[in-house]
Design a protein around this motif. Structure first.
Motif: not given
Length: 374
Positions: A334-343
């Motif tokens: 998953a890619s999170n735009v605001i926090t800039g992290n890929v999990v």
């Protein structure tokens, strides 16, 4: 004895083939800094879920959405997304041996704010959706991976009932049917799923059908679409309503059979559903929720195509725009735009539930993730 030797040889070849294929994760971002690594490529360890960086590309503005060619040689991106009076689709060559991602060329996307790009299974056609003014464009693809000049562009002006978000058409994705003979265009602004016949043998492959669209519920905001592996059902995630509509599918025709919320609460302030994918075995469906939720809704899929909610998993970040499942079905990224992290999450193939692996990377404004085994 001969049969035993043959069995050993076949087993070795199959095992060698599996291990010789590597799984790569391609990441795009909202990044206007030309010095930034706006597209990044990682290798995914399909045993532990660890991500190892392979290469990247600079001098690319807002490569917000990516897709990988069927043969894995080329990466196509929506570029200059959210750039006023601009919008392009760009091509890159990916070479895993030399660990390079090389820019090839770009073409105008046929509209402002391209948000989704798909490649026909033949590898000869590219179709992209332009959000702001609502349009779809078709480009031929050359044998060297470059994008040729625009050959078709259809624009729409109709909207729907929401006074702020639906004043006009906003096409949010372009998804080929299982046989690649139709293409479906969820239109958030018009509350429609548009449909065209696609004939890859023609110079202008898009052709109108008897039923050019299907209406969704009002203020649904259809966004992304996916088909079941059995090719009998289609699923559309509705951004504004926070729901998934389930359709029976046959020869370019959709018939709605269910609508289910992506969250138990019907109305959530600041709620936005986003992406949708089905596990390779066809048993589970996953959908992302942004806003206050920032989670992945998990559904089981019955034999009749109907969904049943079985759980939720936090994406461990804010604003999960796009996610992807690897081809083995073992991992979800998953890619999170605001926090800039890929999990990276491990998927339980029996229950469908997700578990964090502890593997995570940082990428500023990361907006898209695609996974391809090459």
């Amino acid at each position: 004895m001969k049969l035993k030797i043959n069995f050993i040889v076949i087993t070795f070849l199959v095992t060698f083939n599996l291990f010789s294929q590597n799984t790569y994760v391609f990441l795009g971002s909202y990044n206007k800094d030309k010095e930034a690594e706006s597209i990044q490529v990682y290798q995914l360890d399909t045993l532990k879920g660890k991500l190892t960086k392979v290469t990247s590309a600079k001098n690319v503005i807002n490569p917000s959405y990516l897709t990988v060619s069927p043969n894995g040689k080329y990466v196509y991106a929506c570029t200059e997304t959210k750039t006023p009076n601009d919008g392009n689709v760009s091509s890159f060559e990916f070479n895993p041996k030399s660990k390079t991602l090389t820019f090839l060329n770009k073409q105008r996307s046929g509209g402002e704010n391209p948000v989704y790009v798909s490649v026909h299974k033949s590898g000869k056609w590219l179709v992209n959706a332009n959000y702001t003014e609502g349009s779809v464009s078709v480009h031929p693809l050359l044998e060297n991976g470059k994008i040729d000049s625009l050959t078709q562009n259809f624009q729409y002006t109709d909207g729907s009932v929401h006074k702020e978000r639906q004043t006009r058409s906003h096409v949010h994705s372009a998804v080929f049917s299982p046989q690649n003979d139709y293409i479906f265009l969820p239109d958030l602004g018009a509350d429609k799923i548009r449909c065209y016949r696609f004939d890859e043998t023609l110079k202008k492959p898009l052709a109108e059908t008897k039923n050019p669209f299907i209406k969704t519920d009002l203020e649904a905001g259809p966004r992304h679409f996916t088909f079941h592996p059995n090719q009998k059902f289609g699923y559309c995630i509705e951004e504004m309503a926070g729901a998934i509509s389930v359709y029976q599918y046959e020869n370019g025709s959709l018939k709605k059979i269910q609508r289910i919320n992506t969250h138990p609460d019907k109305i959530i302030e600041g709620f936005e559903s986003s992406d949708i994918h089905i596990s390779p075995d066809g048993k589970f469906l996953y959908a992302t929720n942004r806003g206050k939720e920032n989670n992945i809704a998990i559904f089981s899929i019955d034999e009749n195509g109907m969904l049943k909610t079985i759980g939720y998993q936090s994406t461990l970040g804010k604003h999960p725009r796009i996610f992807a499942l690897d081809e083995s079905g073992k991992f979800l990224v998953a890619s999170n735009v605001i926090t800039g992290n890929v999990v990276v999450f491990k998927r339980n193939e029996k229950t469908g539930l997700l578990k964090k692996t502890g593997n995570e990377i940082k990428m500023e404004n990361v907006s898209c993730v695609q996974i391809k085994r090459i």
